[in-house]
Design an enzyme around this catalytic site. Structure first.
Site, PDB file in Angstrom:
ATOM      1  N   HIS A 283       0.929  -1.298   0.099  1.00 42.41           N
ATOM      2  CA  HIS A 283       0.238   0.080   0.110  1.00 42.41           C
ATOM      3  C   HIS A 283       0.975   1.126  -0.027  1.00 42.41           C
ATOM      4  CE1 HIS A 283      -3.456  -2.538   1.774  1.00 42.41           C
ATOM      5  NE2 HIS A 283      -3.270  -2.708   0.562  1.00 42.41           N
TER       6      HIS A 283
ATOM      7  N   CYS B 186       4.592  19.598  -9.132  1.00 42.43           N
ATOM      8  CA  CYS B 186       5.998  19.259  -9.427  1.00 42.43           C
ATOM      9  C   CYS B 186       6.298  20.510 -10.494  1.00 42.43           C
ATOM     10  CB  CYS B 186       5.913  17.830 -10.100  1.00 42.43           C
ATOM     11  SG  CYS B 186       7.291  17.397 -10.638  1.00 42.43           S
TER      12      CYS B 186
ATOM     13  N   CYS C 233       7.316  19.645 -13.545  1.00 42.37           N
ATOM     14  CA  CYS C 233       6.938  19.179 -14.662  1.00 42.37           C
ATOM     15  C   CYS C 233       5.296  19.385 -14.912  1.00 42.37           C
ATOM     16  CB  CYS C 233       7.207  17.865 -14.800  1.00 42.37           C
ATOM     17  SG  CYS C 233       6.068  16.660 -13.974  1.00 42.37           S
TER      18      CYS C 233
ATOM     19  N   ASN D 145      -2.921 -12.425  15.735  1.00 41.67           N
ATOM     20  CA  ASN D 145      -3.817 -11.201  15.593  1.00 41.67           C
ATOM     21  C   ASN D 145      -4.606 -10.863  16.961  1.00 41.67           C
ATOM     22  OD1 ASN D 145      -4.502  -8.836  14.136  1.00 41.67           O
ATOM     23  ND2 ASN D 145      -6.632  -9.621  14.049  1.00 41.67           N
TER      24      ASN D 145
END
Length: 255
Positions: free
Chosen positions: A121, A154, A156, A219
């Protein structure tokens, strides 16, 4: 050492290639909230969809406001006993890869080499231009934001975003392929701190089990995949892992 802890130790000792798969539960003990739990961040803040982020400057501004408002939680967090126990197993050559759903960089901070970590992720501790892939450090972006309220852009002309996978954004193909290969090559798959409800990432434990690997789920709460596991431990992660690997004070500062 309890019977369950001893069994996990035996499984690790017998294994040649261990893959550790981690979710939010390992980092809650470092003070990072589980975003999906009742009362968690996403129950109080509507998730921002990737396409909306791309389309709307105002939504990008809101996303960065949230980021900078909550960033202290990540900056102040330190690896806990669970992270350091995994790092010890990596140093011992038992764990080949750490596949993580977390974006907090705590596995890297525990001393695990980056090439051993597969971030499904992404990572919230830096940003990328989605066009040219230039990397931006969060501290630099925060200073500019505090100076004039401008959200990052950015040179760019591309859109800058934290290097995480947002809701509605495609999973990173390279990391998914690496995780699949590591899963199919392991003989012990250790799932730690994941509720195992977020797919496709949660499919890796079943993949490992079907391929003949032993499956262990550690868990705090039961998961929907517990019936597929060879061993289930419902307990606090740090104390369990510290006991299983024989964590010492020296291990807590890394080697």
């Amino acid at each position: 050492m309890t019977d369950a802890h001893a069994t996990l130790r035996q499984l690790i000792d017998a294994a040649r290639r261990v893959v550790v798969f981690t979710g939010a539960g390992i980092s809650t003990e470092s003070g990072i909230p589980d975003f999906r739990s009742p009362g968690g961040y996403w129950t109080k803040n509507k998730p921002i969809q990737f396409q909306d982020y791309l389309a709307s400057p105002e939504i990008r501004r809101e996303a960065w406001r949230r980021k900078f408002d909550t960033d202290g939680t990540f900056e102040n967090a330190r690896p806990n006993k669970g992270h350091m126990a995994i790092a010890k197993l990596v140093r011992q050559g038992k764990v080949t890869h750490v596949v993580t759903q977390n974006v907090d960089n705590l596995h890297q901070a525990s001393g695990i080499p980056p090439e051993k970590i597969i971030e499904l992720h992404g990572n919230a501790t830096y940003a990328l231009c989605l066009s040219c892939r230039t990397r931006y450090e969060i501290d630099d972006l925060r200073r500019a934001y505090l100076d004039d309220g401008a959200y990052p852009g950015c040179g760019c002309g591309g859109v800058v975003k934290t290097a995480t996978i947002s809701f509605g954004q495609s999973m990173p193909e390279h990391e998914m392929l690496r995780a699949r290969d590591a899963t199919l090559e392991c003989d012990l798959f250790l799932s730690i701190g994941s509720s195992l409800v977020v797919y496709p990432a949660a499919g890796f434990p079943i993949m490992a089990s079907r391929n003949g690997a032993a499956l262990v789920i550690l868990n705090r709460d039961p998961t929907d995949l517990d019936d597929h596991a060879d061993l289930v431990i419902n307990d606090e992660i740090g104390p369990v892992m510290a006991d299983v690997v024989g964590l010492t004070n020296a291990d807590m500062v890394g080697n």
